[in-house]
Design an enzyme around this catalytic site. Structure first.
Site, short mmCIF file in Angstrom:
data_model
loop_
_atom_site.label_atom_id
_atom_site.label_comp_id
_atom_site.label_asym_id
_atom_site.label_seq_id
_atom_site.Cartn_x
_atom_site.Cartn_y
_atom_site.Cartn_z
N CYS A 11 -16.83 -8.91 19.16
CA CYS A 11 -15.81 -8.21 18.37
C CYS A 11 -14.69 -7.68 19.26
O CYS A 11 -13.81 -6.96 18.80
CB CYS A 11 -16.46 -7.06 17.59
SG CYS A 11 -17.26 -5.81 18.61
N CYS B 247 -4.00 0.05 8.79
CA CYS B 247 -3.67 -1.37 8.66
C CYS B 247 -2.35 -1.62 9.37
O CYS B 247 -1.29 -1.78 8.74
CB CYS B 247 -3.58 -1.76 7.19
SG CYS B 247 -5.15 -1.66 6.31
N GLN C 253 -22.28 -5.81 9.41
CA GLN C 253 -20.86 -6.14 9.51
C GLN C 253 -20.09 -5.62 8.30
O GLN C 253 -20.60 -5.58 7.18
CB GLN C 253 -20.67 -7.65 9.60
CG GLN C 253 -21.35 -8.30 10.80
CD GLN C 253 -20.58 -8.11 12.10
OE1 GLN C 253 -19.63 -7.37 12.14
NE2 GLN C 253 -21.02 -8.78 13.15
N GLU D 187 -33.08 -5.09 19.14
CA GLU D 187 -32.02 -4.18 18.69
C GLU D 187 -32.45 -2.75 19.00
O GLU D 187 -33.61 -2.38 18.80
CB GLU D 187 -31.78 -4.35 17.19
CG GLU D 187 -31.00 -3.27 16.50
CD GLU D 187 -29.58 -3.14 17.03
OE1 GLU D 187 -29.15 -1.99 17.23
OE2 GLU D 187 -28.92 -4.17 17.24
N CYS E 181 -7.45 3.22 -1.81
CA CYS E 181 -7.38 2.18 -0.78
C CYS E 181 -7.82 0.84 -1.35
O CYS E 181 -8.88 0.73 -1.99
CB CYS E 181 -8.25 2.57 0.41
SG CYS E 181 -8.30 1.32 1.71
N ASN F 45 -24.81 -10.54 20.46
CA ASN F 45 -23.82 -10.02 19.52
C ASN F 45 -23.62 -8.53 19.82
O ASN F 45 -24.01 -7.67 19.04
CB ASN F 45 -24.29 -10.24 18.08
CG ASN F 45 -23.27 -9.81 17.06
OD1 ASN F 45 -22.08 -9.74 17.33
ND2 ASN F 45 -23.74 -9.50 15.86
N CYS G 228 0.85 -1.19 0.00
CA CYS G 228 0.00 0.00 0.00
C CYS G 228 0.89 1.23 0.00
O CYS G 228 1.70 1.42 0.92
CB CYS G 228 -0.91 -0.01 1.22
SG CYS G 228 -1.86 1.52 1.43
#
Length: 377
Positions: free
Chosen positions: A336, A14, A211, A264, A87, A309, A3
């Protein structure tokens, strides 16, 4: 993956880019296993790997520069725009759209917002793409001043981006470090972006969470579905259900007469989930907008299987204590943030992790998903 932004020191998002992907995955697996080690031996399934580029289905583009020389990417520490239009992480449909959006800014003379001066209108452009290439584009503005200018260019934008499905304006009036505000104005007839996930079409509205990596999300839902299919519960709750991914996949494998409930906080996400229910003519599945903890604490009977989740902060002590006392025998926890996962597990001592899997949602970063099957000891 090489990159030129990373090599030039312009973007270091990253952080693991110089680490071979196989080594990245090994490190994430080791991290998850180390964090869950206090719970004793458990079965670790092989990690789910991702493509190492062209996997992001959304771009959160901060707009900088001027209306005639805009940057689309991030801001440096001084609040100046850094253009990241090349990107390599984005799906091809997003990569093709970014130069068009830069042209739109010039055509419509959309003034970027200056963080330093606290002046200007256009703060961010949020782009989401389905695997079929359809697009949702959201313009985050400081006020309604540019809406007329945007509407004038919609026909041109559709000509340049034939797969453009949804266009909206999001209002973020305050000078705050947020990506978007609460008010949304949809400028197109279509209001949802269909996202194909396994054999289901999920509908994404502008403020619905989905996601970042569609293929990896599909793998997460398949894993949860497999565990539910083996358990064959009569009742299941999916808390923090988003647009209903886990709940809808679970409903496909549960027996006749079973019930599924998805909760939710985002009303937009719930509307998306309800559309899928109607579209597929599904019975026994209900979605409602509300706080997950408030909902659970207000119920008389717990479900046979619980899916959670949560966001990065985890489910929190109050819900974890309720789960511990509820008597639920089986919990599927999709996390996550493995650190908040283990914190929550400490409050649910009767539930033991028996099977776990690392799911690499975010290559080249230290972030990853962990899905864990918990059984009451």
């Amino acid at each position: 993956m090489r990159c030129h932004y990373f090599d030039a020191g312009l973007c270091r998002s990253c952080s693991l880019l110089e680490t071979p992907y196989a080594d990245q995955l090994t490190g994430k697996q080791h991290d998850a296993q180390t964090l869950l080690e206090p719970w004793g031996s458990l079965s670790w399934l092989p990690p789910v790997t991702s493509a190492d580029q062209a996997f992001r289905n959304k771009a959160k583009l901060v707009v900088g520069g001027t209306s005639q020389q805009p940057t689309l990417g991030i801001l440096d520490r001084q609040g100046q725009g850094i253009d990241l239009t090349d990107c390599q992480l984005y799906l091809p449909a997003i990569s093709r759209a970014i130069p068009v959006l830069a042209d739109l800014i010039r055509r419509a003379d959309l003034t970027p917002y200056s963080v330093q001066k606290r002046k200007g209108e256009l703060k961010n452009i949020l782009v989401t793409a389905s695997d079929s290439g359809e697009l949702m584009v959201r313009f985050v503005l400081r006020s309604k001043k540019l809406i007329v200018a945007l509407k004038r260019e919609l026909s041109w934008l559709h000509e340049q981006l034939p797969q453009l499905a949804v266009v909206s304006v999001n209002l973020l009036r305050e000078h705050v470090a947020l990506v978007e505000g609460n008010e949304e104005i949809i400028l197109t007839e279509r209001t949802t972006l269909p996202m194909q996930v396994n054999d289901l079409t999920l509908h994404l509205r502008p403020q619905s969470f989905f996601q970042t990596n569609t293929e990896i999300a599909a793998a997460l839902y398949r894993q949860g579905q497999e565990w539910v299919a083996k358990a064959q519960p009569g009742t299941l709750w999916d808390l923090y259900c988003g647009v209903g991914g886990f709940a809808l996949h679970a409903a496909q494998v549960m027996g006749e007469g079973s019930t599924v409930t998805g909760i939710e906080v985002s009303a937009e996400a719930i509307e998306s989930a309800r559309r899928t229910v109607v579209e597929y003519g599904l019975d026994g599945i209900t979605f409602a907008a509300g706080d997950a903890t408030t909902f659970a604490l207000g119920q008389v009977e717990p479900p046979e299987v619980l899916v959670v989740n949560p966001p990065r902060r985890g489910i929190g002590g109050e819900l974890a204590h309720w789960i511990e006392k509820s008597g639920i025998d089986m919990v599927i926890y999709s996390s996550c943030n493995a650190k908040s996962l283990v914190k929550d597990l400490a409050s649910m001592s009767s539930l033991k992790p028996v099977t776990a899997r690392v799911v690499d949602m975010f290559p080249h970063s230290t972030h990853y998903e962990t899905i864990v099957l918990l059984q009451r000891a």
